[in-house]
Design a protein around this motif. Sequence first.
Motif, PDB file in Angstrom:
ATOM      1  N   ASP A 176       0.802  -1.222   0.000  1.00  0.00           N
ATOM      2  CA  ASP A 176       0.000   0.000   0.000  1.00  0.00           C
ATOM      3  C   ASP A 176       0.835   1.273   0.000  1.00  0.00           C
ATOM      4  N   CYS A 177       2.145   1.126  -0.078  1.00  0.00           N
ATOM      5  CA  CYS A 177       3.044   2.278   0.019  1.00  0.00           C
ATOM      6  C   CYS A 177       3.850   2.457  -1.261  1.00  0.00           C
ATOM      7  N   THR A 178       3.970   3.687  -1.677  1.00  0.00           N
ATOM      8  CA  THR A 178       4.843   4.037  -2.792  1.00  0.00           C
ATOM      9  C   THR A 178       5.999   4.842  -2.222  1.00  0.00           C
ATOM     10  N   THR A 179       7.208   4.477  -2.602  1.00  0.00           N
ATOM     11  CA  THR A 179       8.401   5.177  -2.130  1.00  0.00           C
ATOM     12  C   THR A 179       9.133   5.786  -3.311  1.00  0.00           C
ATOM     13  N   ALA A 180       9.500   7.048  -3.154  1.00  0.00           N
ATOM     14  CA  ALA A 180      10.324   7.724  -4.148  1.00  0.00           C
ATOM     15  C   ALA A 180      11.661   8.038  -3.496  1.00  0.00           C
ATOM     16  N   MET A 181      12.734   7.512  -4.073  1.00  0.00           N
ATOM     17  CA  MET A 181      14.073   7.779  -3.557  1.00  0.00           C
ATOM     18  C   MET A 181      14.732   8.822  -4.454  1.00  0.00           C
ATOM     19  N   PHE A 182      15.267   9.849  -3.820  1.00  0.00           N
ATOM     20  CA  PHE A 182      15.952  10.924  -4.533  1.00  0.00           C
ATOM     21  C   PHE A 182      17.450  10.771  -4.306  1.00  0.00           C
ATOM     22  N   ILE A 183      18.202  10.753  -5.400  1.00  0.00           N
ATOM     23  CA  ILE A 183      19.643  10.514  -5.334  1.00  0.00           C
ATOM     24  C   ILE A 183      20.378  11.678  -5.995  1.00  0.00           C
ATOM     25  N   GLY A 184      21.274  12.322  -5.251  1.00  0.00           N
ATOM     26  CA  GLY A 184      22.092  13.391  -5.813  1.00  0.00           C
ATOM     27  C   GLY A 184      21.686  14.762  -5.328  1.00  0.00           C
ATOM     28  N   ARG A 185      21.781  15.728  -6.227  1.00  0.00           N
ATOM     29  CA  ARG A 185      21.497  17.128  -5.916  1.00  0.00           C
ATOM     30  C   ARG A 185      20.204  17.558  -6.606  1.00  0.00           C
ATOM     31  N   PHE A 186      19.221  17.946  -5.807  1.00  0.00           N
ATOM     32  CA  PHE A 186      17.927  18.392  -6.326  1.00  0.00           C
ATOM     33  C   PHE A 186      18.009  19.905  -6.499  1.00  0.00           C
ATOM     34  N   ASP A 187      18.783  20.310  -7.512  1.00  0.00           N
ATOM     35  CA  ASP A 187      18.965  21.740  -7.760  1.00  0.00           C
ATOM     36  C   ASP A 187      18.005  22.201  -8.852  1.00  0.00           C
ATOM     37  N   THR A 188      18.087  23.479  -9.198  1.00  0.00           N
ATOM     38  CA  THR A 188      17.183  24.057 -10.184  1.00  0.00           C
ATOM     39  C   THR A 188      17.315  23.369 -11.535  1.00  0.00           C
ATOM     40  N   ALA A 189      18.526  23.028 -11.923  1.00  0.00           N
ATOM     41  CA  ALA A 189      18.742  22.361 -13.212  1.00  0.00           C
ATOM     42  C   ALA A 189      18.084  20.987 -13.249  1.00  0.00           C
ATOM     43  N   ALA A 190      18.051  20.296 -12.132  1.00  0.00           N
ATOM     44  CA  ALA A 190      17.481  18.947 -12.073  1.00  0.00           C
ATOM     45  C   ALA A 190      15.970  18.960 -11.866  1.00  0.00           C
ATOM     46  N   ALA A 191      15.401  20.101 -11.512  1.00  0.00           N
ATOM     47  CA  ALA A 191      13.988  20.159 -11.139  1.00  0.00           C
ATOM     48  C   ALA A 191      13.049  19.774 -12.279  1.00  0.00           C
ATOM     49  N   SER A 192      13.344  20.178 -13.497  1.00  0.00           N
ATOM     50  CA  SER A 192      12.433  19.851 -14.595  1.00  0.00           C
ATOM     51  C   SER A 192      12.410  18.353 -14.873  1.00  0.00           C
ATOM     52  N   ILE A 193      13.563  17.708 -14.788  1.00  0.00           N
ATOM     53  CA  ILE A 193      13.619  16.256 -14.971  1.00  0.00           C
ATOM     54  C   ILE A 193      12.925  15.564 -13.801  1.00  0.00           C
ATOM     55  N   ALA A 194      13.191  16.027 -12.593  1.00  0.00           N
ATOM     56  CA  ALA A 194      12.571  15.439 -11.403  1.00  0.00           C
ATOM     57  C   ALA A 194      11.051  15.582 -11.456  1.00  0.00           C
ATOM     58  N   GLU A 195      10.573  16.707 -11.956  1.00  0.00           N
ATOM     59  CA  GLU A 195       9.135  16.919 -12.053  1.00  0.00           C
ATOM     60  C   GLU A 195       8.499  15.862 -12.963  1.00  0.00           C
ATOM     61  N   GLN A 196       9.148  15.562 -14.054  1.00  0.00           N
ATOM     62  CA  GLN A 196       8.655  14.512 -14.959  1.00  0.00           C
ATOM     63  C   GLN A 196       8.710  13.145 -14.279  1.00  0.00           C
ATOM     64  N   GLU A 197       9.813  12.874 -13.599  1.00  0.00           N
ATOM     65  CA  GLU A 197       9.976  11.580 -12.935  1.00  0.00           C
ATOM     66  C   GLU A 197       8.995  11.408 -11.772  1.00  0.00           C
ATOM     67  N   MET A 198       8.553  12.517 -11.175  1.00  0.00           N
ATOM     68  CA  MET A 198       7.639  12.469 -10.040  1.00  0.00           C
ATOM     69  C   MET A 198       6.166  12.398 -10.450  1.00  0.00           C
ATOM     70  N   GLN A 199       5.855  12.510 -11.723  1.00  0.00           N
ATOM     71  CA  GLN A 199       4.457  12.527 -12.165  1.00  0.00           C
ATOM     72  C   GLN A 199       3.632  11.350 -11.649  1.00  0.00           C
ATOM     73  N   PRO A 200       4.179  10.119 -11.604  1.00  0.00           N
ATOM     74  CA  PRO A 200       3.366   9.020 -11.052  1.00  0.00           C
ATOM     75  C   PRO A 200       2.912   9.261  -9.612  1.00  0.00           C
ATOM     76  N   LEU A 201       3.665  10.034  -8.857  1.00  0.00           N
ATOM     77  CA  LEU A 201       3.282  10.323  -7.471  1.00  0.00           C
ATOM     78  C   LEU A 201       2.062  11.232  -7.413  1.00  0.00           C
ATOM     79  N   PHE A 202       1.936  12.132  -8.378  1.00  0.00           N
ATOM     80  CA  PHE A 202       0.816  13.070  -8.397  1.00  0.00           C
ATOM     81  C   PHE A 202      -0.507  12.383  -8.728  1.00  0.00           C
ATOM     82  N   VAL A 203      -0.457  11.241  -9.402  1.00  0.00           N
ATOM     83  CA  VAL A 203      -1.675  10.517  -9.774  1.00  0.00           C
ATOM     84  C   VAL A 203      -1.837   9.229  -8.966  1.00  0.00           C
ATOM     85  N   CYS A 204      -0.973   9.015  -8.027  1.00  0.00           N
ATOM     86  CA  CYS A 204      -0.984   7.809  -7.202  1.00  0.00           C
ATOM     87  C   CYS A 204      -2.255   7.764  -6.353  1.00  0.00           C
TER      88      CYS A 204
END
Length: 100
Positions: free
Chosen positions: A10-38
């Motif tokens: 019943d649990c979804t886990t998202a692991m973040f690896i590295g630096r979540f900086d401004t440059a990485a945010a757009s890619i992370a936003e795409q990768e996080m989309q399944p969490l928004f509809v979970c």
Amino acid sequence: MRTIIQEQGDCTTAMFIGRFDTAAASIAEQEMQPLFVCSCPEITLDCSKLEYISSSGLRLFLGLLKSTKPKGIHLYITGLNDDLKQVFAMTGFNSLFEFK
């Protein structure tokens, strides 16, 4: 930065690896989309391998919280290092999120 999403029961886990900086945010936003509809009852954001988070990363975390809360989904954050704990405290995010 990388985001790895795993479903376990019943649990979804998202692991973040590295630096979540401004440059990485757009890619992370795409990768996080399944969490928004979970529709699972619990999401855990595992930050144990996260080295840094920028305001863009915090914005995405807040957006996810705003998306999940009305659905009754519990959003937890785990594994913050001392520097990240300080960022969450300075921004007031420590009072918005639940921590494991």
